[in-house]
Design an enzyme around this catalytic site. Structure first.
Site, mmCIF file in Angstrom:
data_model
loop_
_atom_site.group_PDB
_atom_site.id
_atom_site.type_symbol
_atom_site.label_atom_id
_atom_site.label_comp_id
_atom_site.label_asym_id
_atom_site.label_seq_id
_atom_site.Cartn_x
_atom_site.Cartn_y
_atom_site.Cartn_z
ATOM 1 N NE ARG A 36 -2.911 0.351 3.403
ATOM 2 C CZ ARG A 36 -2.199 0.762 4.872
ATOM 3 N NH1 ARG A 36 -1.616 1.960 4.788
ATOM 4 N NH2 ARG A 36 -2.219 -0.129 5.733
ATOM 5 C CE1 TYR A 64 -17.373 9.841 -16.225
ATOM 6 C CE2 TYR A 64 -16.250 9.881 -14.106
ATOM 7 C CZ TYR A 64 -17.095 8.984 -15.072
ATOM 8 O OH TYR A 64 -17.277 7.957 -14.881
ATOM 9 C CG ASP A 91 -9.672 14.672 -15.531
ATOM 10 O OD1 ASP A 91 -9.096 14.115 -16.366
ATOM 11 O OD2 ASP A 91 -10.373 14.231 -14.736
ATOM 12 C CE LYS A 132 -12.760 6.348 -19.526
ATOM 13 N NZ LYS A 132 -12.535 6.918 -18.190
HETATM 14 C C1 LIG Z 1 -12.127 12.995 -17.637
HETATM 15 C C2 LIG Z 1 -12.565 11.866 -16.509
HETATM 16 N N1 LIG Z 1 -11.968 12.124 -15.281
HETATM 17 C C3 LIG Z 1 -12.160 10.987 -14.805
HETATM 18 C C4 LIG Z 1 -12.771 9.905 -14.818
HETATM 19 C C5 LIG Z 1 -13.102 8.727 -14.007
HETATM 20 O O1 LIG Z 1 -12.175 7.658 -14.543
HETATM 21 P P1 LIG Z 1 -12.289 6.056 -14.004
HETATM 22 O O2 LIG Z 1 -13.519 5.605 -14.701
HETATM 23 O O3 LIG Z 1 -11.109 5.468 -14.226
HETATM 24 O O4 LIG Z 1 -12.694 5.914 -12.462
HETATM 25 C C6 LIG Z 1 -13.567 9.705 -16.043
HETATM 26 C C7 LIG Z 1 -14.217 8.386 -16.692
HETATM 27 O O5 LIG Z 1 -14.465 8.409 -17.788
HETATM 28 C C8 LIG Z 1 -13.107 10.980 -17.027
HETATM 29 O O6 LIG Z 1 -13.655 10.847 -18.154
#
Ligand SMILES: Cc1ncc(COP(=O)(O)O)c(C=O)c1O
Length: 241
Positions: free
Chosen positions: A46, A98, A170, A195
């Site tokens: 961890r 998101y 992000d 992604k």
């Molecule tokens: C821009 C963005 N940030 C964060 C996330 C969250 O990621 P995760 O699905 O890997 O938890 C996503 C998921 O689609 C996303 O598109």
């Protein structure tokens, strides 16, 4: 090293014991100390794991940050960053973020006293007007998911620093290949590595990279304290991706 060369070298190593050139998957929860008061640098996965360490150093290098952190999902990465803030703090966040980021701010962090104003991050005036005396950070996605809205990271980072706030980006949709927010002044970069960073649709993962040591230490503390770390197999998959 050129960016593409860095990418080509991600995950390549020479394992001192075996000569393996692909980073080994250290599927071990605990690590034995050579002797009393001695450590190999690893105690418990961890806190740190050798496969994860290679991945974290690689993403830090690609984003040009001081340290990287691998989480068990993009949402764990987003949460890990948000957990550096405290009750009474206020955040300015892109309105078209998101859905999971909106949900965790609205339904989870709000319960712990962290408030959010959602803004159109392509409108600098609206962002500036949303800043209050309790604001601690501006969080943007650019482009946003789902509407692909664009924010000017350089201007937002400058505004954030003028008010002594963190600028968090992000960068899921562009990856460091197309956009390196830390080079534009941002303090923290987040990825849903699920992604394009992994690119094979076979691993759920999140990445955080910090530009400076103080924030990196806060995130390291949260990562270890809360424990939503990426397992060694998934770290290897992300290194491969
Ligand atoms: C821009 C963005 N940030 C964060 C996330 C969250 O990621 P995760 O699905 O890997 O938890 C996503 C998921 O689609 C996303 O598109």
């Amino acid at each position: 090293m050129e960016f593409c060369s860095k990418v080509a070298h991600v995950g390549l190593c020479t394992d001192a014991k075996t000569g393996a050139i692909s980073t080994p998957i250290y599927q071990s929860a605990t690590f034995r100390h050579p002797g009393l008061g001695q450590s190999t640098g690893f105690d418990y996965s961890r806190t740190q794991n050798p496969t994860r360490k290679v991945l974290e150093e690689a993403v830090a290098d690609l984003e040009n940050g001081i340290a990287g952190f691998a989480f068990s999902s993009g949402m764990a990465a987003v949460s890990g960053v948000l957990m550096i803030y405290s009750s009474g703090d206020h955040l300015v966040v892109v309105e078209d973020c998101y859905g999971g980021t909106y949900r965790i701010l609205d339904k989870v962090f709000a319960r712990f006293g962290i408030t959010t104003t959602f803004v159109d991050s392509s409108d600098m005036t609206e962002i500036a007007q949303a800043i209050t005396q309790d604001t601690k950070a501006i969080l943007v996605e650019t482009p946003t998911n789902p509407l692909m809205k664009i924010a000017d990271i350089r201007q937002i980072a400058a505004l954030a620093h003028q008010h002594k706030l963190h600028c968090i980006v992000d960068n899921t949709f562009l990856t460091p290949y197309f956009q390196r927010p830390l080079e534009l002044g941002a303090d923290i970069v987040i990825h849903s590595g699920t992604k394009y960073l992994s690119g094979h649709n076979d691993v759920l993962c999140g990445i955080v990279v910090a530009r400076e040591a103080e924030l990196a230490e806060k995130i390291r503390f949260i990562q270890n304290a809360t424990g939503a770390v990426l397992g060694p197999q998934d770290c290897w998959l992300l290194l491969r991706g």
